[in-house]
Design a protein around this motif. Structure first.
Motif, PDB file in Angstrom:
ATOM      1  N   PHE A  13      48.398  46.644  35.271  1.00 55.53           N
ATOM      2  CA  PHE A  13      47.420  47.266  35.606  1.00 55.53           C
ATOM      3  C   PHE A  13      46.224  47.122  35.146  1.00 55.53           C
ATOM      4  O   PHE A  13      44.649  47.365  35.048  1.00 55.53           O
ATOM      5  N   THR A  14      45.884  46.753  33.173  1.00 57.83           N
ATOM      6  CA  THR A  14      44.670  47.064  32.639  1.00 57.83           C
ATOM      7  C   THR A  14      43.909  45.060  33.230  1.00 57.83           C
ATOM      8  O   THR A  14      42.742  45.459  32.905  1.00 57.83           O
ATOM      9  N   ARG A  15      44.792  43.749  33.109  1.00 57.95           N
ATOM     10  CA  ARG A  15      44.575  42.916  33.556  1.00 57.95           C
ATOM     11  C   ARG A  15      43.754  41.963  31.970  1.00 57.95           C
ATOM     12  O   ARG A  15      43.172  41.709  31.778  1.00 57.95           O
ATOM     13  N   ASP A  16      43.957  42.598  31.512  1.00 54.84           N
ATOM     14  CA  ASP A  16      43.958  42.390  29.800  1.00 54.84           C
ATOM     15  C   ASP A  16      44.575  41.345  29.363  1.00 54.84           C
ATOM     16  O   ASP A  16      45.906  41.093  28.651  1.00 54.84           O
ATOM     17  N   THR A  17      43.722  39.543  28.977  1.00 58.23           N
ATOM     18  CA  THR A  17      44.494  38.864  28.865  1.00 58.23           C
ATOM     19  C   THR A  17      44.928  38.717  27.384  1.00 58.23           C
ATOM     20  O   THR A  17      45.963  38.235  27.006  1.00 58.23           O
ATOM     21  N   LEU A 226      49.549  56.665  45.907  1.00 62.53           N
ATOM     22  CA  LEU A 226      49.003  55.363  45.381  1.00 62.53           C
ATOM     23  C   LEU A 226      50.537  54.591  45.204  1.00 62.53           C
ATOM     24  O   LEU A 226      50.912  55.030  43.969  1.00 62.53           O
ATOM     25  N   GLN A 227      50.514  53.168  45.549  1.00 60.93           N
ATOM     26  CA  GLN A 227      51.404  52.074  44.811  1.00 60.93           C
ATOM     27  C   GLN A 227      50.997  50.846  45.377  1.00 60.93           C
ATOM     28  O   GLN A 227      50.100  50.499  45.421  1.00 60.93           O
ATOM     29  N   VAL A 233      46.652  47.688  46.959  1.00 59.45           N
ATOM     30  CA  VAL A 233      46.574  49.097  46.595  1.00 59.45           C
ATOM     31  C   VAL A 233      47.291  49.413  48.321  1.00 59.45           C
ATOM     32  O   VAL A 233      46.348  49.716  48.934  1.00 59.45           O
ATOM     33  N   HIS A 234      48.404  49.800  47.909  1.00 54.78           N
ATOM     34  CA  HIS A 234      48.735  51.468  48.991  1.00 54.78           C
ATOM     35  C   HIS A 234      48.509  52.482  48.972  1.00 54.78           C
ATOM     36  O   HIS A 234      48.908  53.791  47.859  1.00 54.78           O
ATOM     37  N   LEU A 251      42.956  57.649  39.477  1.00 57.90           N
ATOM     38  CA  LEU A 251      45.178  57.333  39.717  1.00 57.90           C
ATOM     39  C   LEU A 251      44.332  55.831  39.491  1.00 57.90           C
ATOM     40  O   LEU A 251      43.694  55.332  39.871  1.00 57.90           O
ATOM     41  N   LEU A 252      45.287  55.276  38.549  1.00 57.57           N
ATOM     42  CA  LEU A 252      45.161  53.525  38.016  1.00 57.57           C
ATOM     43  C   LEU A 252      45.956  52.745  39.115  1.00 57.57           C
ATOM     44  O   LEU A 252      46.999  53.203  39.695  1.00 57.57           O
ATOM     45  N   ALA A 253      45.401  51.887  39.304  1.00 59.09           N
ATOM     46  CA  ALA A 253      45.921  51.304  40.631  1.00 59.09           C
ATOM     47  C   ALA A 253      46.448  49.642  39.553  1.00 59.09           C
ATOM     48  O   ALA A 253      45.797  49.242  38.457  1.00 59.09           O
ATOM     49  N   ARG A 254      47.234  48.827  40.060  1.00 54.44           N
ATOM     50  CA  ARG A 254      47.892  47.531  39.723  1.00 54.44           C
ATOM     51  C   ARG A 254      46.329  46.491  39.903  1.00 54.44           C
ATOM     52  O   ARG A 254      45.951  46.448  40.599  1.00 54.44           O
ATOM     53  N   GLY A 255      45.675  45.490  38.390  1.00 56.10           N
ATOM     54  CA  GLY A 255      44.536  44.331  39.352  1.00 56.10           C
ATOM     55  C   GLY A 255      43.319  44.785  38.514  1.00 56.10           C
ATOM     56  O   GLY A 255      41.939  44.669  38.923  1.00 56.10           O
ATOM     57  N   GLY A 256      43.452  46.140  37.208  1.00 59.50           N
ATOM     58  CA  GLY A 256      42.352  47.038  37.059  1.00 59.50           C
ATOM     59  C   GLY A 256      40.885  47.968  37.361  1.00 59.50           C
ATOM     60  O   GLY A 256      40.236  47.543  37.850  1.00 59.50           O
ATOM     61  N   PHE A 257      42.238  49.056  38.757  1.00 60.42           N
ATOM     62  CA  PHE A 257      41.170  49.644  39.443  1.00 60.42           C
ATOM     63  C   PHE A 257      41.558  50.870  38.809  1.00 60.42           C
ATOM     64  O   PHE A 257      42.382  51.217  38.907  1.00 60.42           O
TER      65      PHE A 257
END
Length: 312
Positions: A13-17, A226-227, A233-234, A251-257
């Motif tokens: 969700f965050t892409r916090d490496t 949202l999924q 992002v669906h 709403l938060l989506a995977r990928g940092g969106f």
């Protein structure tokens, strides 16, 4: 291993490496190593969990669907983390090889997703647990998009189990119906959860109380709108007819969106994507898709025009 998958979700969700490298990866790697060590490597080259259970339901057995699904999830998550960090390439290949040799999901004589290695499921069993649907939710290895036949078998299982049960159970089923893209059935579970599984003080009724139902209900509503667990992002994947008009922001989506959605008469109008990490974005609504690159801190507007997604 199940708990460790939450760390991958946080990264996804965050892409916090930095978080992935400093905090999450060692736990993910250790959990994957434990899983490989725990699995029974059978003479035919396959792997399975043994002993294993379908929690709070049935006997101890070899290779229950739930246990194998959790093993599948942690191995895939750990492998994905290793790829992001460019670490442990040899071990990553081992994890993926073991995952490929786990028993496949099976469809039983009633059309159900089998809970056990043998086809012994009872369609009149209304037990509160649906552990064998872990791959549907919270996992990502079952889906109407990627595995439609297995998704239909999961639908049969949910129909067998019924819409009642404890509050937390209805919360989980709500999420699973949303993952099956059945908005009206998910909405029914949401209403059941509020009416029959929630106390006057809004606590989830187990009884006396389990926070699972509160968190599960909130997550289920989000999954209806949202999924993002399948790599895109669906938008509005399980919008119920009762919510024909509406909007949602943040709403938060995977990928940092971060995503804002507006819909009317049950149809998407506009979506705004706020990119936090500058990842490539893939959107899906119905059968229409659109892909575009993003920059950190930038926002992108997309509208539904002439039955397709269009950049504004």
């Amino acid at each position: 291993p199940w708990l460790a998958t939450h760390l991958w979700d946080y990264y996804d969700f965050t892409r916090d490496t930095s978080f992935l490298r400093a905090t999450a990866y060692e736990i993910l790697r250790s959990s994957a190593r434990f899983t490989v060590d725990y699995l029974w490597h059978k003479p035919d080259g396959s792997y399975t969990t043994a002993p294993s259970t379908s929690p709070e339901h049935g006997p101890v057995d070899e290779g229950t669907t739930f246990s194998n699904a959790v093993a599948r999830e942690i191995l895939l998550d750990a492998a994905s983390a290793a790829k992001v960090l460019d670490l442990d390439r040899e071990e990553r290949n081992e994890w993926l090889s073991v995952e490929r040799n786990l028993p496949p999901y099976k469809i039983g004589r009633f059309g159900q997703l089998m809970e056990w290695p043998k086809d012994v499921d009872d369609p009149d069993d209304h037990h509160r647990h649906v552990n064998h649907l872990f791959g549907l939710h919270p996992g990502h290895t079952l889906s109407p998009v990627t595995t439609p036949e297995l998704a239909e078998a999961a639908r049969v299982t949910l129909n067998h189990r019924g819409d009642g049960a404890t509050g937390w159970s209805m919360g989980w089923k709500l999420n699973q119906w949303a993952r099956l893209h059945d908005g009206d059935r998910a909405y029914r579970l949401f209403r059941n959860l509020i009416q029959d599984g929630t106390l006057d003080n809004l606590w989830d009724n187990h009884p006396p109380f389990q926070i699972d139902g509160n968190f599960g209900g909130t997550a289920g509503v989000t999954e209806m709108l949202l999924q993002s667990h399948l790599g895109f992002v669906h938008l509005l994947p399980a919008l119920p007819s009762a919510w024909s008009e509406g909007k949602v922001t943040g709403l938060l989506a995977r990928g940092g969106f971060e995503v804002d959605i507006v819909w009317s008469k049950g149809i998407l109008q506009t979506v705004t994507i706020h990119s936090k990490s500058g990842e490539h974005c893939s959107l899906r609504y119905g059968h229409s898709t659109i892909d575009f690159d993003t920059k950190p801190g930038s926002s992108y507007s997309v509208s539904w025009q002439h039955d397709s997604l269009k950049m504004q």
